[in-house]
Motif scaffolding. Structure first.
Motif, PDB file in Angstrom:
ATOM      1  N   PHE A 181      21.452  11.501 -21.739  1.00  0.00           N
ATOM      2  CA  PHE A 181      21.541  11.458 -23.195  1.00  0.00           C
ATOM      3  C   PHE A 181      20.600  10.381 -23.708  1.00  0.00           C
ATOM      4  O   PHE A 181      20.557   9.270 -23.165  1.00  0.00           O
ATOM      5  N   SER A 182      19.864  10.695 -24.755  1.00  0.00           N
ATOM      6  CA  SER A 182      19.053   9.679 -25.433  1.00  0.00           C
ATOM      7  C   SER A 182      19.932   9.010 -26.483  1.00  0.00           C
ATOM      8  O   SER A 182      20.470   9.676 -27.370  1.00  0.00           O
ATOM      9  N   VAL A 183      20.106   7.695 -26.365  1.00  0.00           N
ATOM     10  CA  VAL A 183      20.976   6.933 -27.264  1.00  0.00           C
ATOM     11  C   VAL A 183      20.173   5.740 -27.756  1.00  0.00           C
ATOM     12  O   VAL A 183      19.795   4.878 -26.966  1.00  0.00           O
ATOM     13  N   PHE A 184      19.929   5.672 -29.067  1.00  0.00           N
ATOM     14  CA  PHE A 184      19.015   4.664 -29.590  1.00  0.00           C
ATOM     15  C   PHE A 184      19.670   3.580 -30.434  1.00  0.00           C
ATOM     16  O   PHE A 184      19.005   2.652 -30.873  1.00  0.00           O
ATOM     17  N   ASP A 185      20.978   3.681 -30.712  1.00  0.00           N
ATOM     18  CA  ASP A 185      21.679   2.566 -31.337  1.00  0.00           C
ATOM     19  C   ASP A 185      23.143   2.625 -30.938  1.00  0.00           C
ATOM     20  O   ASP A 185      23.589   3.562 -30.270  1.00  0.00           O
ATOM     21  N   ILE A 186      23.901   1.634 -31.338  1.00  0.00           N
ATOM     22  CA  ILE A 186      25.247   1.460 -30.794  1.00  0.00           C
ATOM     23  C   ILE A 186      26.241   2.509 -31.282  1.00  0.00           C
ATOM     24  O   ILE A 186      27.217   2.814 -30.576  1.00  0.00           O
ATOM     25  N   PHE A 187      26.003   3.117 -32.435  1.00  0.00           N
ATOM     26  CA  PHE A 187      26.986   4.063 -32.959  1.00  0.00           C
ATOM     27  C   PHE A 187      26.986   5.384 -32.186  1.00  0.00           C
ATOM     28  O   PHE A 187      28.061   5.880 -31.838  1.00  0.00           O
ATOM     29  N   PRO A 188      25.823   5.979 -31.871  1.00  0.00           N
ATOM     30  CA  PRO A 188      25.849   7.122 -30.952  1.00  0.00           C
ATOM     31  C   PRO A 188      26.407   6.757 -29.577  1.00  0.00           C
ATOM     32  O   PRO A 188      27.017   7.594 -28.907  1.00  0.00           O
ATOM     33  N   LEU A 189      26.204   5.493 -29.148  1.00  0.00           N
ATOM     34  CA  LEU A 189      26.780   5.058 -27.871  1.00  0.00           C
ATOM     35  C   LEU A 189      28.298   5.173 -27.918  1.00  0.00           C
ATOM     36  O   LEU A 189      28.919   5.686 -26.971  1.00  0.00           O
ATOM     37  N   PHE A 190      28.917   4.694 -29.005  1.00  0.00           N
ATOM     38  CA  PHE A 190      30.366   4.830 -29.148  1.00  0.00           C
ATOM     39  C   PHE A 190      30.787   6.296 -29.093  1.00  0.00           C
ATOM     40  O   PHE A 190      31.774   6.649 -28.443  1.00  0.00           O
ATOM     41  N   GLU A 191      30.038   7.150 -29.764  1.00  0.00           N
ATOM     42  CA  GLU A 191      30.384   8.573 -29.794  1.00  0.00           C
ATOM     43  C   GLU A 191      30.358   9.169 -28.388  1.00  0.00           C
ATOM     44  O   GLU A 191      31.276   9.898 -27.993  1.00  0.00           O
ATOM     45  N   VAL A 192      29.312   8.857 -27.622  1.00  0.00           N
ATOM     46  CA  VAL A 192      29.195   9.396 -26.261  1.00  0.00           C
ATOM     47  C   VAL A 192      30.316   8.856 -25.378  1.00  0.00           C
ATOM     48  O   VAL A 192      30.940   9.608 -24.613  1.00  0.00           O
ATOM     49  N   PRO A 222      20.226  -5.583 -31.468  1.00  0.00           N
ATOM     50  CA  PRO A 222      19.874  -5.452 -32.898  1.00  0.00           C
ATOM     51  C   PRO A 222      21.037  -5.714 -33.853  1.00  0.00           C
ATOM     52  O   PRO A 222      20.804  -6.054 -35.021  1.00  0.00           O
ATOM     53  N   ILE A 223      22.286  -5.571 -33.393  1.00  0.00           N
ATOM     54  CA  ILE A 223      23.417  -5.742 -34.309  1.00  0.00           C
ATOM     55  C   ILE A 223      23.993  -7.157 -34.274  1.00  0.00           C
ATOM     56  O   ILE A 223      24.846  -7.497 -35.094  1.00  0.00           O
ATOM     57  N   LEU A 224      23.555  -7.989 -33.330  1.00  0.00           N
ATOM     58  CA  LEU A 224      24.162  -9.312 -33.201  1.00  0.00           C
ATOM     59  C   LEU A 224      23.809 -10.225 -34.354  1.00  0.00           C
ATOM     60  O   LEU A 224      24.497 -11.214 -34.600  1.00  0.00           O
ATOM     61  N   GLY A 225      22.734  -9.911 -35.076  1.00  0.00           N
ATOM     62  CA  GLY A 225      22.382 -10.698 -36.247  1.00  0.00           C
ATOM     63  C   GLY A 225      23.361 -10.522 -37.389  1.00  0.00           C
ATOM     64  O   GLY A 225      23.327 -11.270 -38.364  1.00  0.00           O
ATOM     65  N   GLY A 226      24.261  -9.544 -37.252  1.00  0.00           N
ATOM     66  CA  GLY A 226      25.247  -9.288 -38.296  1.00  0.00           C
ATOM     67  C   GLY A 226      26.486 -10.158 -38.204  1.00  0.00           C
ATOM     68  O   GLY A 226      27.486  -9.887 -38.859  1.00  0.00           O
ATOM     69  N   GLY A 227      26.447 -11.181 -37.362  1.00  0.00           N
ATOM     70  CA  GLY A 227      27.569 -12.101 -37.256  1.00  0.00           C
ATOM     71  C   GLY A 227      28.787 -11.459 -36.625  1.00  0.00           C
ATOM     72  O   GLY A 227      28.697 -10.838 -35.568  1.00  0.00           O
ATOM     73  N   ALA A 228      29.945 -11.633 -37.285  1.00  0.00           N
ATOM     74  CA  ALA A 228      31.204 -11.145 -36.729  1.00  0.00           C
ATOM     75  C   ALA A 228      31.184  -9.636 -36.518  1.00  0.00           C
ATOM     76  O   ALA A 228      31.790  -9.128 -35.566  1.00  0.00           O
ATOM     77  N   HIS A 229      30.498  -8.908 -37.382  1.00  0.00           N
ATOM     78  CA  HIS A 229      30.435  -7.452 -37.252  1.00  0.00           C
ATOM     79  C   HIS A 229      29.844  -7.066 -35.907  1.00  0.00           C
ATOM     80  O   HIS A 229      30.432  -6.312 -35.136  1.00  0.00           O
ATOM     81  N   GLY A 230      28.652  -7.582 -35.630  1.00  0.00           N
ATOM     82  CA  GLY A 230      27.968  -7.223 -34.397  1.00  0.00           C
ATOM     83  C   GLY A 230      28.699  -7.714 -33.170  1.00  0.00           C
ATOM     84  O   GLY A 230      28.788  -7.005 -32.158  1.00  0.00           O
ATOM     85  N   HIS A 231      29.240  -8.905 -33.251  1.00  0.00           N
ATOM     86  CA  HIS A 231      29.970  -9.477 -32.119  1.00  0.00           C
ATOM     87  C   HIS A 231      31.188  -8.638 -31.774  1.00  0.00           C
ATOM     88  O   HIS A 231      31.477  -8.380 -30.588  1.00  0.00           O
ATOM     89  N   ALA A 232      31.911  -8.193 -32.784  1.00  0.00           N
ATOM     90  CA  ALA A 232      33.101  -7.379 -32.547  1.00  0.00           C
ATOM     91  C   ALA A 232      32.738  -6.048 -31.904  1.00  0.00           C
ATOM     92  O   ALA A 232      33.431  -5.573 -30.997  1.00  0.00           O
ATOM     93  N   LEU A 233      31.662  -5.447 -32.352  1.00  0.00           N
ATOM     94  CA  LEU A 233      31.230  -4.176 -31.778  1.00  0.00           C
ATOM     95  C   LEU A 233      30.819  -4.363 -30.316  1.00  0.00           C
ATOM     96  O   LEU A 233      31.110  -3.522 -29.461  1.00  0.00           O
ATOM     97  N   MET A 234      30.120  -5.460 -30.013  1.00  0.00           N
ATOM     98  CA  MET A 234      29.699  -5.733 -28.639  1.00  0.00           C
ATOM     99  C   MET A 234      30.902  -5.855 -27.705  1.00  0.00           C
ATOM    100  O   MET A 234      30.930  -5.251 -26.619  1.00  0.00           O
ATOM    101  N   VAL A 235      31.894  -6.633 -28.123  1.00  0.00           N
ATOM    102  CA  VAL A 235      33.091  -6.818 -27.305  1.00  0.00           C
ATOM    103  C   VAL A 235      33.824  -5.489 -27.118  1.00  0.00           C
ATOM    104  O   VAL A 235      34.320  -5.185 -26.027  1.00  0.00           O
ATOM    105  N   SER A 236      33.872  -4.684 -28.164  1.00  0.00           N
ATOM    106  CA  SER A 236      34.548  -3.389 -28.074  1.00  0.00           C
ATOM    107  C   SER A 236      33.849  -2.470 -27.086  1.00  0.00           C
ATOM    108  O   SER A 236      34.504  -1.754 -26.321  1.00  0.00           O
ATOM    109  N   VAL A 237      32.516  -2.474 -27.082  1.00  0.00           N
ATOM    110  CA  VAL A 237      31.768  -1.680 -26.101  1.00  0.00           C
ATOM    111  C   VAL A 237      32.104  -2.138 -24.692  1.00  0.00           C
ATOM    112  O   VAL A 237      32.352  -1.329 -23.788  1.00  0.00           O
ATOM    113  N   GLY A 238      32.117  -3.451 -24.489  1.00  0.00           N
ATOM    114  CA  GLY A 238      32.415  -3.979 -23.166  1.00  0.00           C
ATOM    115  C   GLY A 238      33.782  -3.574 -22.663  1.00  0.00           C
ATOM    116  O   GLY A 238      33.944  -3.136 -21.516  1.00  0.00           O
ATOM    117  N   PHE A 239      34.810  -3.710 -23.520  1.00  0.00           N
ATOM    118  CA  PHE A 239      36.161  -3.338 -23.114  1.00  0.00           C
ATOM    119  C   PHE A 239      36.272  -1.833 -22.857  1.00  0.00           C
ATOM    120  O   PHE A 239      36.976  -1.402 -21.938  1.00  0.00           O
TER     121      PHE A 239
END
Length: 314
Positions: A181-192, A222-239
């Motif tokens: 699968f070609s995945v170019f940002d974090i939101f399609p990653l969540f979907e997959v 690319p999303i970590l510059g969004g502060g708490a938003h990006g950080h929360a998404l990163m942790v959620s992907v990891g878990f």
């Protein structure tokens, strides 16, 4: 995950106005929230008179997600898991497999860190080829057009002492067992990942043995510059990745790039919060003069930090 309506009693910002706003974007649960493009969601708040309160509500939900941890388990559960005869899947390099006491362990999230020229994608392609040949299906999430069917064909051909007919048959089996699968940002990653989770639970994809993401850092950075938003998404992907690995005995391999550290040194990207997420972190490096590569342990539950092996790519 929980519906947003169940959060109001503990978090007043997630009131009926906030939930109605989310519902207008087809967001009913926390899971829906994670799958939505949060940048678009934040921008859309500007159309409402209570824009600032809605933004505070978005931040509140992300904070809740960020505080989530894996469920507590007792010592017996941990011992039972450690004693399970989980298999090791090959990396496609005998030296690496010997060094890792068998290869990439099922049920574990392994991170391969290195510079852009160190050979991370090469190891991903070798591992995908080796596992697809003898063990089962591979899901390969490609974030930078790094997946090369021609390179996979070369790997299969070079590592096979077979007749031309047998090589063609083996190559066809390998290619059929790799789903890319070609995945170019974090939101399609969540979907997959959520689709994979649902398929595994319904046993639609019960033969999947490995998930490869090349690279996880290009999706998260690319999303970590969004502060708490990006950080929360990163942790959620990891878990989510660790849960997939643990619940379905999948070996998950992700790659990460290097960034500038203190005093001119390099360090793995994604920061300290990500550092504790993978079960195993391996540093890949390559001497451009001798063409000799090495892997050293940054984090491993059964090996010492700094343990190292040298090898040469075929």
């Amino acid at each position: 995950m929980a519906a947003l309506m169940y959060l109001e009693c503990g978090y007043p910002l997630i009131d009926s106005d906030f939930r109605n706003f989310c519902a207008s974007h087809n967001i009913i649960s926390v899971e829906d929230f994670l799958l939505h493009d949060l940048y678009v969601l934040v921008i859309s708040t500007e159309q409402h008179h209570n824009s600032e309160r809605l933004k505070e509500g978005i931040t509140q939900v992300l904070t809740i997600i960020n505080k989530q941890h894996q469920p507590w388990v007792d010592g017996q559960e941990l011992l039972d898991d450690a004693l399970q005869n989980k298999r090791f899947l090959p990396t496609g390099c005998r030296s690496i497999d010997t060094f890792l006491h068998g290869g990439l362990r099922e049920g574990y999230l392994t991170e391969l860190v290195g510079t852009s020229s160190s050979g991370k994608t090469q190891i991903c392609l070798q591992a995908a080829s080796a596992v697809a040949k003898s063990w089962g299906k591979i899901i390969f999430l490609d974030s930078g057009n790094s997946f090369s069917p021609k390179r996979v064909a070369q790997i299969v051909t070079q590592t096979s002492d077979l007749s031309a007919y047998e090589v063609d048959k083996a190559l066809q089996e390998v290619m059929n067992n790799i789903v890319c699968f070609s995945v170019f940002d974090i939101f399609p990653l969540f979907e997959v990942l959520h689709q994979l989770k649902n398929n595994l639970r319904s046993q639609k994809d019960q033969h999947i043995r490995m998930l490869i993401i090349d690279s996880i850092s290009s999706l998260i950075a690319p999303i970590l510059g969004g502060g708490a938003h990006g950080h929360a998404l990163m942790v959620s992907v990891g878990f989510l990745l660790k849960r997939l690995a643990h619940e379905h005995d999948i070996s998950i391999l992700v790659t990460n790039h290097m960034v500038a550290g203190e005093k001119g040194t390099s360090k793995p990207a994604l920061g300290e919060s990500w550092r504790s997420i993978p079960h195993i972190r391996l540093l890949l490096s390559k001497d451009q003069i001798s063409n000799i590569s090495s892997i050293s342990v940054l984090r491993h539950p059964h090996m010492a930090t700094g343990d190292r092996v040298e090898f040469a790519f075929q």
